[in-house]
Design an enzyme around this catalytic site. Structure first.
Site, PDB file in Angstrom:
ATOM      1  N   ARG A 199       0.830  -1.207   0.000  1.00 42.69           N
ATOM      2  CA  ARG A 199       0.000   0.000   0.000  1.00 42.69           C
ATOM      3  C   ARG A 199       0.871   1.267   0.000  1.00 42.69           C
ATOM      4  NH1 ARG A 199      -5.746   0.085   3.343  1.00 42.69           N
ATOM      5  NH2 ARG A 199      -6.927   0.406   1.438  1.00 42.69           N
ATOM      6  N   SER A 218      -9.925   6.837  13.621  1.00 43.33           N
ATOM      7  CA  SER A 218     -10.769   5.664  13.342  1.00 43.33           C
ATOM      8  C   SER A 218     -12.105   5.820  14.059  1.00 43.33           C
ATOM      9  CB  SER A 218     -10.106   4.393  13.876  1.00 43.33           C
ATOM     10  OG  SER A 218      -8.876   4.156  13.246  1.00 43.33           O
ATOM     11  N   LEU A 235     -16.021  11.943   6.077  1.00 43.53           N
ATOM     12  CA  LEU A 235     -15.990  11.921   4.606  1.00 43.53           C
ATOM     13  C   LEU A 235     -16.736  10.703   4.080  1.00 43.53           C
ATOM     14  CD1 LEU A 235     -13.952   9.559   3.296  1.00 43.53           C
ATOM     15  CD2 LEU A 235     -12.234  11.028   4.260  1.00 43.53           C
ATOM     16  N   GLU A 279     -16.907   8.099   0.711  1.00 43.35           N
ATOM     17  CA  GLU A 279     -16.075   7.708  -0.419  1.00 43.35           C
ATOM     18  C   GLU A 279     -16.722   8.172  -1.719  1.00 43.35           C
ATOM     19  OE1 GLU A 279     -14.828   3.625  -0.130  1.00 43.35           O
ATOM     20  OE2 GLU A 279     -14.404   3.896   1.991  1.00 43.35           O
ATOM     21  N   ALA A 323     -24.202   9.280  13.761  1.00 41.90           N
ATOM     22  CA  ALA A 323     -24.359   9.896  12.433  1.00 41.90           C
ATOM     23  C   ALA A 323     -24.538   8.802  11.383  1.00 41.90           C
ATOM     24  CB  ALA A 323     -23.136  10.757  12.108  1.00 41.90           C
ATOM     25  N   ASN A 324     -23.690   7.780  11.427  1.00 41.15           N
ATOM     26  CA  ASN A 324     -23.817   6.708  10.433  1.00 41.15           C
ATOM     27  C   ASN A 324     -25.116   5.935  10.610  1.00 41.15           C
ATOM     28  OD1 ASN A 324     -21.641   7.226   8.871  1.00 41.15           O
ATOM     29  ND2 ASN A 324     -20.297   5.692   9.785  1.00 41.15           N
ATOM     30  N   GLY A 342     -29.696  -1.745  -1.686  1.00 44.48           N
ATOM     31  CA  GLY A 342     -29.208  -1.906  -0.311  1.00 44.48           C
ATOM     32  C   GLY A 342     -27.921  -1.130  -0.133  1.00 44.48           C
ATOM     33  N   CYS A 402     -18.604   1.128   6.360  1.00 45.24           N
ATOM     34  CA  CYS A 402     -18.963   1.798   7.621  1.00 45.24           C
ATOM     35  C   CYS A 402     -20.355   1.489   8.162  1.00 45.24           C
ATOM     36  CB  CYS A 402     -18.825   3.300   7.459  1.00 45.24           C
ATOM     37  SG  CYS A 402     -17.118   3.806   7.216  1.00 45.24           S
ATOM     38  N   PHE A 417     -19.528  -0.365  -4.117  1.00 43.04           N
ATOM     39  CA  PHE A 417     -20.700  -0.159  -3.256  1.00 43.04           C
ATOM     40  C   PHE A 417     -21.426   1.142  -3.546  1.00 43.04           C
ATOM     41  CE2 PHE A 417     -19.872   2.988   0.110  1.00 43.04           C
ATOM     42  CZ  PHE A 417     -18.512   3.211  -0.036  1.00 43.04           C
TER      43      PHE A 417
HETATM   44  P1  NAD Z   1      -8.459   0.795   5.609  1.00 43.07           P
HETATM   45  O1  NAD Z   1      -8.539  -0.654   5.870  1.00 43.07           O
HETATM   46  O2  NAD Z   1      -8.589   1.315   4.212  1.00 43.07           O
HETATM   47  O3  NAD Z   1      -7.062   1.359   6.163  1.00 43.07           O
HETATM   48  C1  NAD Z   1      -6.531   1.029   7.404  1.00 43.07           C
HETATM   49  C2  NAD Z   1      -5.022   0.835   7.255  1.00 43.07           C
HETATM   50  O4  NAD Z   1      -4.435   0.697   8.543  1.00 43.07           O
HETATM   51  C3  NAD Z   1      -4.615  -0.415   6.472  1.00 43.07           C
HETATM   52  O5  NAD Z   1      -3.850  -0.050   5.338  1.00 43.07           O
HETATM   53  C4  NAD Z   1      -3.790  -1.242   7.486  1.00 43.07           C
HETATM   54  O6  NAD Z   1      -2.704  -1.915   6.896  1.00 43.07           O
HETATM   55  C5  NAD Z   1      -3.318  -0.166   8.430  1.00 43.07           C
HETATM   56  N1  NAD Z   1      -2.935  -0.667   9.759  1.00 43.07           N
HETATM   57  C6  NAD Z   1      -3.608  -1.508  10.577  1.00 43.07           C
HETATM   58  N2  NAD Z   1      -2.938  -1.719  11.712  1.00 43.07           N
HETATM   59  C7  NAD Z   1      -1.795  -0.991  11.632  1.00 43.07           C
HETATM   60  C8  NAD Z   1      -0.685  -0.787  12.499  1.00 43.07           C
HETATM   61  N3  NAD Z   1      -0.645  -1.367  13.703  1.00 43.07           N
HETATM   62  N4  NAD Z   1       0.314   0.009  12.085  1.00 43.07           N
HETATM   63  C9  NAD Z   1       0.262   0.607  10.866  1.00 43.07           C
HETATM   64  N5  NAD Z   1      -0.756   0.460  10.006  1.00 43.07           N
HETATM   65  C10 NAD Z   1      -1.789  -0.332  10.378  1.00 43.07           C
HETATM   66  O7  NAD Z   1      -9.557   1.480   6.549  1.00 43.07           O
HETATM   67  P2  NAD Z   1     -10.295   2.890   6.322  1.00 43.07           P
HETATM   68  O8  NAD Z   1     -11.439   2.724   5.406  1.00 43.07           O
HETATM   69  O9  NAD Z   1      -9.273   3.930   6.050  1.00 43.07           O
HETATM   70  O10 NAD Z   1     -10.900   3.116   7.774  1.00 43.07           O
HETATM   71  C11 NAD Z   1     -10.089   3.455   8.871  1.00 43.07           C
HETATM   72  C12 NAD Z   1     -10.994   3.892  10.014  1.00 43.07           C
HETATM   73  O11 NAD Z   1     -11.734   5.053   9.632  1.00 43.07           O
HETATM   74  C13 NAD Z   1     -12.031   2.847  10.438  1.00 43.07           C
HETATM   75  O12 NAD Z   1     -12.195   2.917  11.823  1.00 43.07           O
HETATM   76  C14 NAD Z   1     -13.291   3.323   9.732  1.00 43.07           C
HETATM   77  O13 NAD Z   1     -14.455   2.941  10.419  1.00 43.07           O
HETATM   78  C15 NAD Z   1     -13.143   4.819   9.781  1.00 43.07           C
HETATM   79  N6  NAD Z   1     -13.841   5.557   8.719  1.00 43.07           N
HETATM   80  C16 NAD Z   1     -13.850   5.101   7.435  1.00 43.07           C
HETATM   81  C17 NAD Z   1     -14.488   5.825   6.428  1.00 43.07           C
HETATM   82  C18 NAD Z   1     -14.498   5.353   5.007  1.00 43.07           C
HETATM   83  O14 NAD Z   1     -15.200   5.945   4.204  1.00 43.07           O
HETATM   84  N7  NAD Z   1     -13.765   4.338   4.640  1.00 43.07           N
HETATM   85  C19 NAD Z   1     -15.102   7.043   6.736  1.00 43.07           C
HETATM   86  C20 NAD Z   1     -15.063   7.488   8.059  1.00 43.07           C
HETATM   87  C21 NAD Z   1     -14.434   6.734   9.030  1.00 43.07           C
HETATM   88  C1  UDX Z   2     -20.618   6.809   4.949  1.00 43.49           C
HETATM   89  C2  UDX Z   2     -21.042   8.165   5.540  1.00 43.49           C
HETATM   90  O1  UDX Z   2     -21.866   8.863   4.599  1.00 43.49           O
HETATM   91  C3  UDX Z   2     -19.825   8.983   5.874  1.00 43.49           C
HETATM   92  O2  UDX Z   2     -20.199  10.203   6.504  1.00 43.49           O
HETATM   93  C4  UDX Z   2     -18.939   8.172   6.818  1.00 43.49           C
HETATM   94  O3  UDX Z   2     -17.781   8.910   7.147  1.00 43.49           O
HETATM   95  C5  UDX Z   2     -18.570   6.843   6.199  1.00 43.49           C
HETATM   96  O4  UDX Z   2     -19.757   6.133   5.840  1.00 43.49           O
HETATM   97  P1  UDX Z   2     -19.764   5.979   2.575  1.00 43.49           P
HETATM   98  O5  UDX Z   2     -20.096   4.634   3.100  1.00 43.49           O
HETATM   99  O6  UDX Z   2     -18.427   6.223   1.994  1.00 43.49           O
HETATM  100  O7  UDX Z   2     -19.948   7.075   3.732  1.00 43.49           O
HETATM  101  O8  UDX Z   2     -20.836   6.392   1.450  1.00 43.49           O
HETATM  102  P2  UDX Z   2     -22.364   6.870   1.504  1.00 43.49           P
HETATM  103  O9  UDX Z   2     -22.526   7.940   0.513  1.00 43.49           O
HETATM  104  O10 UDX Z   2     -22.820   7.182   2.865  1.00 43.49           O
HETATM  105  O11 UDX Z   2     -23.151   5.598   0.963  1.00 43.49           O
HETATM  106  C6  UDX Z   2     -23.274   4.412   1.721  1.00 43.49           C
HETATM  107  C7  UDX Z   2     -24.173   3.428   1.014  1.00 43.49           C
HETATM  108  O12 UDX Z   2     -25.527   3.884   1.037  1.00 43.49           O
HETATM  109  C8  UDX Z   2     -23.831   3.240  -0.464  1.00 43.49           C
HETATM  110  O13 UDX Z   2     -23.955   1.886  -0.806  1.00 43.49           O
HETATM  111  C9  UDX Z   2     -24.863   4.070  -1.179  1.00 43.49           C
HETATM  112  O14 UDX Z   2     -25.125   3.608  -2.474  1.00 43.49           O
HETATM  113  C10 UDX Z   2     -26.074   3.875  -0.261  1.00 43.49           C
HETATM  114  N1  UDX Z   2     -27.056   4.967  -0.376  1.00 43.49           N
HETATM  115  C11 UDX Z   2     -26.730   6.228   0.014  1.00 43.49           C
HETATM  116  C12 UDX Z   2     -28.328   4.683  -0.855  1.00 43.49           C
HETATM  117  O15 UDX Z   2     -28.628   3.552  -1.202  1.00 43.49           O
HETATM  118  N2  UDX Z   2     -29.227   5.705  -0.942  1.00 43.49           N
HETATM  119  C13 UDX Z   2     -28.942   6.982  -0.562  1.00 43.49           C
HETATM  120  O16 UDX Z   2     -29.830   7.846  -0.672  1.00 43.49           O
HETATM  121  C14 UDX Z   2     -27.647   7.259  -0.076  1.00 43.49           C
END
Ligand code: NAD
Ligand code: UDX
Length: 463
Positions: free
Chosen positions: A40, A132, A164, A166, A224-225, A272, A277, A339
């Site tokens: 990565r 996280s 944020l 995705e 929030a989620n 769905g 998250c 997704f």
């Molecule tokens: P991710 O799996 O994409 O990234 C996590 C990274 O952490 C991995 O690359 C892994 O190798 C690394 N890691 C794990 N243990 C480690 C260690 N001990 N030292 C160094 N690196 C280590 O996960 P993500 O989607 O970035 O999510 C991270 C957190 O943020 C989660 O708690 C998630 O719930 C939260 N979050 C995610 C989103 C999202 O949209 N993906 C949004 C808001 C919050």
């Molecule tokens: C979500 C939260 O929105 C974000 O704030 C948090 O930090 C991480 O989780 P994410 O999962 O990246 O973000 O995308 P999001 O836009 O929330 O969509 C989640 C799922 O719901 C997707 O599969 C999307 O297609 C679905 N969705 C969303 C619906 O089916 N209908 C909607 O109206 C909105």
């Protein structure tokens, strides 16, 4: 306190984009994003930027600008921890797959490892930030580890959850609705909060930077989620009612969403919700409620997940029943595997579960997704353990051209709302599929009248 050096542990979907934006907005702070996953980090350091591990609109340009200036990606975790005054923990917190709380609680082993590593390495005071998503009161556990195994230095723990989404990560980071920072109410706590506020204030108006106590901040992220997912499950529940009554779910969404108390967002019916998250965080909330004996609270939120599973199942069942109760040996084309649109992330994508249900009925699936790789799709199916990897590869084909994907299909299912699907030459597709030509639109993005005119039998969620 002016921060000059930041370390972020975890170079994933949150750590990578968040730190990239933090870096361009704070050119005088050195930011090092570290990860134990060498591949990565190598990808984040990819020279021509086409190999970045994450696809997000606008991300490449930002990384290009900051990388090598004040933004660095490295596997040297200990060095980065030691040098930093502020450490973001942005590692994954998946649902536990073993032991107590299996299938519900958040697995905090990666968080604990980070805390222990910080405790071991740190020789100067640090502000440690929970980026996280964590169960409420995790900061207490982190503090215990740091205070008891540390080298006598001082730690302040802040909660700064990330909101944020995705596909829109860069825009969300540049222009967030709010930034949430939770900290201790002591003088040291306030000083740490101020240090982080200053960093965000370099581009975000102060009134959008919210400060609370640590527990409110940790809990707000889960809530929030849960609220967002609840809206999707609510409208999806109504979509089923629309299908049997002649109402149209988009019309209902529009009608209710114009009520300013309800609002128009997150009311799009779908096959769905997916993503890493929503499900994980609601399960976590349900588990926490159960732990405190709040069974009604737990049951209330669990229903959001139950409804979501139902929505995925009934989409697959509708395909089978419409295709004369058998899909055995029939080619079903999947348009979309991610997704949601504009991401290459497939975690918990509805497509995985719909595919699994159809494969159980011996369907042959052909997938086209503009950003998801073949390896990822096979890995998602293998992870379910429903059938052997060989069987998954025999029954599922992944192609790079949408028209080729649709050729000779018994049915086309739309699983992701990619914009390009709307622009296809659907007449050309009609001519190449087996008749009757079925389209199952799990995102309700195509025009029913146009498709019917071409000769398609068109089924959309919610109408
Ligand atoms: P991710 O799996 O994409 O990234 C996590 C990274 O952490 C991995 O690359 C892994 O190798 C690394 N890691 C794990 N243990 C480690 C260690 N001990 N030292 C160094 N690196 C280590 O996960 P993500 O989607 O970035 O999510 C991270 C957190 O943020 C989660 O708690 C998630 O719930 C939260 N979050 C995610 C989103 C999202 O949209 N993906 C949004 C808001 C919050
Ligand atoms: C979500 C939260 O929105 C974000 O704030 C948090 O930090 C991480 O989780 P994410 O999962 O990246 O973000 O995308 P999001 O836009 O929330 O969509 C989640 C799922 O719901 C997707 O599969 C999307 O297609 C679905 N969705 C969303 C619906 O089916 N209908 C909607 O109206 C909105």
């Amino acid at each position: 306190m002016k921060i000059k050096n930041i370390c972020c542990i975890g170079a994933g979907y949150v750590g990578g984009p968040t730190m990239s934006v933090l870096a361009i907005q704070n050119p005088d702070i050195k930011i090092t994003v570290v990860d134990i996953n060498e591949e990565r980090i190598k990808a984040w350091n990819d020279k021509d930027l086409n190999g970045l591990p994450i696809y997000e609109p606008g991300l490449k340009e930002i990384v290009q600008k900051a990388r090598g200036q004040n933004l660095f990606f490295s596997t040297d975790v200990e060095k980065a921890i030691d040098e930093a005054e502020m450490i973001f923990i942005s590692v994954n917190t998946p649902t536990k797959t073993y032991g107590k709380g299996k299938g519900m609680a958040a697995d905090l082993k990666y968080i604990e490892l980070c805390a222990r590593q910080i405790a071991k390495v740190a020789t100067t005071d640090k502000i440690v930030i929970e980026k996280s998503t964590l169960p409420v009161r995790t900061a207490q556990a982190i503090k215990n580890i740091l205070d008891n195994t540390g080298n006598g230095i001082k730690f302040q723990i802040l909660s700064n959850p990330e909101f944020l989404a995705e596909g829109t990560a860069v825009q969300d980071l540049l222009n967030p609705d709010r930034v949430l920072i939770g900290g201790e109410e002591s003088d040291e706590g306030k000083e740490a909060i101020d240090a982080l506020v200053d960093i965000y204030a370099s581009w975000i108006p102060r009134e959008r930077i919210l400060t609370t106590n640590v527990w409110s901040s940790e809990l707000s992220k889960l809530v929030a989620n849960a609220f967002l997912a609840q809206r999707v499950s609510s409208i999806n529940a109504i979509s089923e009612l629309c299908e049997v009554t002649g109402a149209d779910v988009d019309e209902v969404s529009r009608a209710i969403g114009m009520d300013s108390r309800i609002g128009p967002k997150f009311l799009k019916a779908s096959v769905g919700f997916g993503g890493s998250c929503f499900q994980k965080d609601i399960l976590n909330l349900v588990y926490i409620a159960k732990t405190y004996g709040l069974n009604e609270v737990a049951d209330y939120w669990e229903q959001v997940i139950i409804m979501n599973d139902h929505q995925k199942n009934r989409f697959a069942e509708n395909i089978v029943s419409t295709l004369y109760n058998t899909v055995s040996g029939k080619k079903i084309t999947f348009l979309g595997w991610a997704f949601k649109k504009d991401t290459n992330d497939t975690r918990e994508s509805a497509a995985i579960y719909v595919a699994d249900a159809l494969l159980n009925e011996q369907a042959e699936i052909c997938v086209y997704d503009p950003k998801v790789s073949q390896e990822r799709i096979y890995a998602d199916l293998d992870y379910l353990n429903t059938r052997s990897p060989e069987e998954n590869r025999r029954l599922v084909k992944v192609v790079k051209d949408p028209y080729e994907a649709c050729q000779e299909a018994h049915a086309i299912a739309i699983l992701t709302e990619w914009d390009e699907f709307k622009e296809y030459d659907w007449k050309r597709i009609f001519d190449s599929v087996i008749k009757p030509a079925f389209v199952f639109d799990g995102r309700k993005i195509l025009n029913k009248t146009t498709l019917n005119k071409m000769g398609f039998e068109y089924y959309a969620i919610g109408s």
